[in-house]
Design a protein around this motif. Structure first.
Motif, mmCIF file in Angstrom:
data_model
loop_
_atom_site.group_PDB
_atom_site.id
_atom_site.type_symbol
_atom_site.label_atom_id
_atom_site.label_comp_id
_atom_site.label_asym_id
_atom_site.label_seq_id
_atom_site.Cartn_x
_atom_site.Cartn_y
_atom_site.Cartn_z
ATOM 1 N N GLU A 10 0.896 -1.030 -0.138
ATOM 2 C CA GLU A 10 0.079 -0.134 0.712
ATOM 3 C C GLU A 10 0.521 1.154 -0.118
ATOM 4 O OE1 GLU A 10 -3.330 2.307 2.467
ATOM 5 O OE2 GLU A 10 -3.014 0.315 2.688
ATOM 6 N N ARG A 11 1.825 1.566 0.594
ATOM 7 C CA ARG A 11 2.698 2.627 0.731
ATOM 8 C C ARG A 11 3.519 3.144 -0.829
ATOM 9 N NH1 ARG A 11 8.458 1.172 2.581
ATOM 10 N NH2 ARG A 11 9.004 -0.642 2.700
ATOM 11 N N HIS A 12 3.427 1.987 -1.827
ATOM 12 C CA HIS A 12 3.986 2.143 -3.019
ATOM 13 C C HIS A 12 3.341 1.927 -3.914
ATOM 14 C CE1 HIS A 12 7.721 0.408 -1.065
ATOM 15 N NE2 HIS A 12 8.402 2.021 -1.026
ATOM 16 N N ARG A 121 3.679 8.979 0.506
ATOM 17 C CA ARG A 121 3.967 7.824 -0.079
ATOM 18 C C ARG A 121 4.748 8.307 -0.713
ATOM 19 N NH1 ARG A 121 -1.185 5.129 -1.856
ATOM 20 N NH2 ARG A 121 -1.923 4.714 0.913
#
Length: 151
Positions: A10-12, A121
């Motif tokens: 999710e963070r990418h 992000r």
């Protein structure tokens, strides 16, 4: 972005509403900061090499003196040893000025842009590029460290 079932964590992944141009712009901003990181590293190299040369002058002065060239030893010690590299500056002061005047503000701005435009992000451009370039299911082409070959 591809529909690989083992895609980026999710963070990418780009947050909702982040356009292609925004992701590309943040990638460019990040690349510029990375280049600045490299430049900063060269400054530290300059600092360490200059310091090493200055300490080697102690040896040169001693050897000149031991070889009977006291006047030359005195001249090296007086004119070069401990000399400023730029008027008023030793290398550590150049690094401090670079950090406070350029590097820290740049780093802070890049972080603020990512926070506001991409929910903080990082490396979205690269993560999407990885998805385009990798071969789904092939060994050593997984999207994340926690996903084994084949998804």
């Amino acid at each position: 972005m591809s529909d690989h079932h083992d895609g980026p964590d999710e963070r990418h992944q780009r947050p909702p509403g982040a356009s292609d141009l925004t992701v590309e712009a943040l990638g460019s901003l990040s690349k510029a900061l990375e280049t600045t990181e490299r430049a900063r590293g060269l400054l530290y190299g300059f600092h360490q090499l200059t310091g090493t040369a200055d300490f080697e002058l102690d040896r040169a002065v001693k050897l000149l003196r031991d070889a009977g060239h006291g006047a030359w030893a005195d001249r090296v010690q007086r004119e070069i040893l401990g000399r400023n590299v730029i008027p008023g500056y030793w290398t550590f002061q150049i690094i401090e000025a670079y950090n406070s005047t350029y590097y820290e503000p740049f780093k802070s701005l890049e972080h603020a842009a990512r926070r506001e435009l991409a929910d903080g992000r990082d490396h979205l451009y690269e993560a999407e590029l990885k998805e385009i370039r990798r071969t789904n299911g092939a060994p050593d082409h997984t999207a994340r460290p926690d996903v084994g070959p084949g998804g």
